[in-house]
Write a protein that holds these residues in place. Structure first.
Motif, PDB file in Angstrom:
ATOM      1  N   LEU A 291      40.961  56.920  27.379  1.00 59.20           N
ATOM      2  CA  LEU A 291      40.251  57.736  28.361  1.00 59.20           C
ATOM      3  C   LEU A 291      38.822  57.267  28.592  1.00 59.20           C
ATOM      4  CD1 LEU A 291      41.341  61.387  27.434  1.00 59.20           C
ATOM      5  CD2 LEU A 291      42.046  60.050  29.410  1.00 59.20           C
ATOM      6  N   ASN A 292      38.192  56.777  27.538  1.00 55.83           N
ATOM      7  CA  ASN A 292      36.772  56.406  27.665  1.00 55.83           C
ATOM      8  C   ASN A 292      36.569  54.943  28.058  1.00 55.83           C
ATOM      9  OD1 ASN A 292      37.634  55.360  25.233  1.00 55.83           O
ATOM     10  ND2 ASN A 292      35.720  55.777  24.148  1.00 55.83           N
ATOM     11  N   LYS A 293      37.657  54.204  28.291  1.00 58.40           N
ATOM     12  CA  LYS A 293      37.546  52.793  28.678  1.00 58.40           C
ATOM     13  C   LYS A 293      38.432  52.475  29.883  1.00 58.40           C
ATOM     14  CE  LYS A 293      34.820  51.310  25.290  1.00 58.40           C
ATOM     15  NZ  LYS A 293      33.488  50.716  25.546  1.00 58.40           N
ATOM     16  N   PRO A 294      38.198  53.127  31.011  1.00 60.26           N
ATOM     17  CA  PRO A 294      39.047  52.830  32.188  1.00 60.26           C
ATOM     18  C   PRO A 294      38.906  51.392  32.656  1.00 60.26           C
ATOM     19  CG  PRO A 294      37.117  54.116  32.815  1.00 60.26           C
ATOM     20  CD  PRO A 294      37.156  54.115  31.320  1.00 60.26           C
ATOM     21  N   GLU A 295      37.763  50.764  32.305  1.00 63.12           N
ATOM     22  CA  GLU A 295      37.566  49.379  32.733  1.00 63.12           C
ATOM     23  C   GLU A 295      38.605  48.437  32.131  1.00 63.12           C
ATOM     24  OE1 GLU A 295      34.297  50.166  29.563  1.00 63.12           O
ATOM     25  OE2 GLU A 295      35.488  51.286  31.025  1.00 63.12           O
ATOM     26  N   TRP A 296      39.200  48.829  31.003  1.00 64.51           N
ATOM     27  CA  TRP A 296      40.206  47.963  30.386  1.00 64.51           C
ATOM     28  C   TRP A 296      41.407  47.770  31.317  1.00 64.51           C
ATOM     29  CZ3 TRP A 296      40.490  49.868  24.555  1.00 64.51           C
ATOM     30  CH2 TRP A 296      39.296  49.506  23.916  1.00 64.51           C
ATOM     31  N   TYR A 297      41.997  48.867  31.768  1.00 66.98           N
ATOM     32  CA  TYR A 297      43.195  48.710  32.616  1.00 66.98           C
ATOM     33  C   TYR A 297      42.832  48.307  34.049  1.00 66.98           C
ATOM     34  CZ  TYR A 297      42.415  53.698  33.926  1.00 66.98           C
ATOM     35  OH  TYR A 297      41.892  54.901  34.344  1.00 66.98           O
ATOM     36  N   LEU A 298      41.660  48.715  34.534  1.00 63.54           N
ATOM     37  CA  LEU A 298      41.243  48.306  35.874  1.00 63.54           C
ATOM     38  C   LEU A 298      40.989  46.796  35.937  1.00 63.54           C
ATOM     39  CD1 LEU A 298      38.802  51.259  36.672  1.00 63.54           C
ATOM     40  CD2 LEU A 298      41.075  50.891  37.656  1.00 63.54           C
ATOM     41  N   THR A 299      40.320  46.280  34.922  1.00 64.45           N
ATOM     42  CA  THR A 299      40.058  44.835  34.864  1.00 64.45           C
ATOM     43  C   THR A 299      41.352  44.056  34.687  1.00 64.45           C
ATOM     44  OG1 THR A 299      37.874  45.235  33.890  1.00 64.45           O
ATOM     45  CG2 THR A 299      38.786  43.027  33.649  1.00 64.45           C
ATOM     46  N   GLN A 300      42.255  44.612  33.884  1.00 64.28           N
ATOM     47  CA  GLN A 300      43.539  43.930  33.648  1.00 64.28           C
ATOM     48  C   GLN A 300      44.317  43.780  34.954  1.00 64.28           C
ATOM     49  OE1 GLN A 300      44.849  42.622  30.510  1.00 64.28           O
ATOM     50  NE2 GLN A 300      45.999  41.647  32.153  1.00 64.28           N
ATOM     51  N   VAL A 301      44.329  44.819  35.760  1.00 68.57           N
ATOM     52  CA  VAL A 301      45.039  44.759  37.042  1.00 68.57           C
ATOM     53  C   VAL A 301      44.404  43.721  37.963  1.00 68.57           C
ATOM     54  CG1 VAL A 301      45.437  46.036  39.189  1.00 68.57           C
ATOM     55  CG2 VAL A 301      46.060  47.054  36.994  1.00 68.57           C
ATOM     56  N   LEU A 302      43.092  43.687  38.009  1.00 67.95           N
ATOM     57  CA  LEU A 302      42.410  42.675  38.833  1.00 67.95           C
ATOM     58  C   LEU A 302      42.740  41.266  38.352  1.00 67.95           C
ATOM     59  CD1 LEU A 302      38.905  44.353  39.294  1.00 67.95           C
ATOM     60  CD2 LEU A 302      40.667  44.055  41.050  1.00 67.95           C
ATOM     61  N   MET A 303      42.838  41.097  37.039  1.00 67.65           N
ATOM     62  CA  MET A 303      43.201  39.781  36.478  1.00 67.65           C
ATOM     63  C   MET A 303      44.624  39.410  36.871  1.00 67.65           C
ATOM     64  SD  MET A 303      41.501  39.836  32.654  1.00 67.65           S
ATOM     65  CE  MET A 303      42.451  38.397  32.180  1.00 67.65           C
ATOM     66  N   TRP A 304      45.542  40.358  36.793  1.00 64.07           N
ATOM     67  CA  TRP A 304      46.927  40.079  37.183  1.00 64.07           C
ATOM     68  C   TRP A 304      47.003  39.666  38.650  1.00 64.07           C
ATOM     69  CZ3 TRP A 304      49.144  45.073  34.519  1.00 64.07           C
ATOM     70  CH2 TRP A 304      49.407  44.790  33.174  1.00 64.07           C
ATOM     71  N   ILE A 305      46.272  40.371  39.498  1.00 61.14           N
ATOM     72  CA  ILE A 305      46.279  40.049  40.928  1.00 61.14           C
ATOM     73  C   ILE A 305      45.734  38.638  41.163  1.00 61.14           C
ATOM     74  CG2 ILE A 305      45.260  40.614  43.170  1.00 61.14           C
ATOM     75  CD1 ILE A 305      45.325  43.566  42.316  1.00 61.14           C
TER      76      ILE A 305
ATOM     77  N   GLY B 149      51.599  38.637  48.256  1.00 61.39           N
ATOM     78  CA  GLY B 149      50.398  38.940  47.483  1.00 61.39           C
ATOM     79  C   GLY B 149      49.943  40.374  47.662  1.00 61.39           C
ATOM     80  N   LEU B 150      49.953  40.849  48.897  1.00 62.23           N
ATOM     81  CA  LEU B 150      49.510  42.222  49.156  1.00 62.23           C
ATOM     82  C   LEU B 150      50.478  43.248  48.579  1.00 62.23           C
ATOM     83  CD1 LEU B 150      48.166  41.950  52.821  1.00 62.23           C
ATOM     84  CD2 LEU B 150      46.834  42.295  50.731  1.00 62.23           C
ATOM     85  N   GLU B 151      51.770  42.966  48.654  1.00 60.20           N
ATOM     86  CA  GLU B 151      52.751  43.901  48.096  1.00 60.20           C
ATOM     87  C   GLU B 151      52.640  43.959  46.575  1.00 60.20           C
ATOM     88  OE1 GLU B 151      54.614  46.126  49.554  1.00 60.20           O
ATOM     89  OE2 GLU B 151      53.748  45.487  51.459  1.00 60.20           O
ATOM     90  N   PHE B 152      52.377  42.814  45.970  1.00 55.42           N
ATOM     91  CA  PHE B 152      52.167  42.770  44.521  1.00 55.42           C
ATOM     92  C   PHE B 152      50.949  43.619  44.158  1.00 55.42           C
ATOM     93  CE2 PHE B 152      50.346  40.563  40.732  1.00 55.42           C
ATOM     94  CZ  PHE B 152      51.397  40.764  39.848  1.00 55.42           C
ATOM     95  N   SER B 153      49.879  43.463  44.932  1.00 51.03           N
ATOM     96  CA  SER B 153      48.655  44.241  44.697  1.00 51.03           C
ATOM     97  C   SER B 153      48.917  45.731  44.873  1.00 51.03           C
ATOM     98  CB  SER B 153      47.543  43.806  45.652  1.00 51.03           C
ATOM     99  OG  SER B 153      47.188  42.463  45.453  1.00 51.03           O
ATOM    100  N   ARG B 154      49.658  46.059  45.928  1.00 52.12           N
ATOM    101  CA  ARG B 154      49.936  47.468  46.203  1.00 52.12           C
ATOM    102  C   ARG B 154      50.721  48.103  45.046  1.00 52.12           C
ATOM    103  NH1 ARG B 154      52.349  50.261  51.492  1.00 52.12           N
ATOM    104  NH2 ARG B 154      53.357  48.265  51.871  1.00 52.12           N
ATOM    105  N   ALA B 155      51.691  47.381  44.507  1.00 53.38           N
ATOM    106  CA  ALA B 155      52.505  47.912  43.412  1.00 53.38           C
ATOM    107  C   ALA B 155      51.654  48.171  42.169  1.00 53.38           C
ATOM    108  CB  ALA B 155      53.636  46.931  43.085  1.00 53.38           C
ATOM    109  N   LEU B 156      50.719  47.245  41.906  1.00 51.19           N
ATOM    110  CA  LEU B 156      49.844  47.424  40.739  1.00 51.19           C
ATOM    111  C   LEU B 156      48.870  48.581  40.954  1.00 51.19           C
ATOM    112  CD1 LEU B 156      49.065  43.709  39.784  1.00 51.19           C
ATOM    113  CD2 LEU B 156      50.556  45.320  38.580  1.00 51.19           C
ATOM    114  N   VAL B 157      48.386  48.719  42.171  1.00 53.88           N
ATOM    115  CA  VAL B 157      47.478  49.839  42.467  1.00 53.88           C
ATOM    116  C   VAL B 157      48.209  51.174  42.289  1.00 53.88           C
ATOM    117  CG1 VAL B 157      46.189  51.006  44.309  1.00 53.88           C
ATOM    118  CG2 VAL B 157      45.915  48.546  43.956  1.00 53.88           C
ATOM    119  N   MET B 158      49.482  51.226  42.627  1.00 50.62           N
ATOM    120  CA  MET B 158      50.242  52.461  42.426  1.00 50.62           C
ATOM    121  C   MET B 158      50.292  52.845  40.950  1.00 50.62           C
ATOM    122  SD  MET B 158      50.976  53.553  45.372  1.00 50.62           S
ATOM    123  CE  MET B 158      52.014  54.913  44.858  1.00 50.62           C
TER     124      MET B 158
END
Length: 228
Positions: free
Chosen positions: A1-15, A40-49
């Protein structure tokens, strides 16, 4: 809960890490099949979901912890900025701003934003340099002789605008605009209080600095109005 940057950064790295593979290997297959899908956009959209699901689960647990909630909002806004500017994500796709726009979350965001803005205003006006211009020694830069507190206050308003400008609903943006109007009025009252303390020295340094602050704020607000 206190480290949202972990999963947000991970998603950006995957993209970012999958962009070349999707463009070079998957997109040609889709194009050959006559599909209009952008891999690429569909992959991004799925991760954002996935991010939206995570935020929907986490936010109710953070609503009453100002520090953690504010940190989450900060990280989400940084994530959104990079998602659109670096990875070309489309504004028509689902985004984290839709989660932040939901009633309970949005009202909490507005409340926290106001709280921290008022704290910042307390700090800027109590500073020893509040009434001194940052550019006092550079005459061609400082024609208006703007005191530091006025410049810092206008920067605060700009930062708030930058934080809410990508909200998907105009009604939500208008609520933030209402907050900014409240802050301007609060700052006006604070300047008036300081000015009353200076009435015995109407040509004193701080009295003149207040007049310069009012002139600067009025000029900048008029300029912003002209550019809307």
């Amino acid at each position: 809960l206190n480290k949202p940057e972990w999963y947000l950064t991970q998603v950006l790295m995957w993209i970012g890490n999958h962009a070349k593979f999707l463009d070079d290997k998957i997109q040609p297959i889709l194009d050959k099949a006559g599909s209009s899908v952008n891999a690429g956009l569909e992959f991004s959209r799925a991760l954002v979901m996935l991010i939206l699901e995570k935020l929907a689960a986490d936010i109710p647990c953070l609503l009453y912890d100002d520090t953690l909630f504010c940190h989450l909002v900060d990280e989400v806004l940084l994530f959104e900025r990079e998602l659109y500017s670096v990875h070309g994500y489309l504004s028509s796709f689902p985004s984290c701003m839709h989660i932040l726009s939901e009633e309970s979350c949005f009202q909490r965001w507005l409340t926290v934003e106001k709280k921290f803005a008022l704290q910042k205003m307390d700090s800027m006006l109590s500073s020893e340099a509040a009434w001194i211009s940052q550019y006092k020694d550079i005459t061609d830069v400082d024609e208006m002789k703007v005191p530091d507190c006025a410049e810092t206050f206008m920067t605060l308003l700009l930062v708030i605008t930058d934080r809410y400008k990508n909200l998907p609903m105009a009604s939500r943006k208008l609520q933030f605009l209402g907050l900014q109007k409240e802050l301007v009025d609060d700052f006006r009252i604070r300047l008036t209080q300081v000015m009353k303390e200076e009435t015995r020295a109407s040509l004193g340094f701080r009295y003149c600095a207040i007049l310069n602050a009012v002139n600067y704020i009025a000029t900048v607000l008029a300029d912003w109005a002209d550019n809307v």
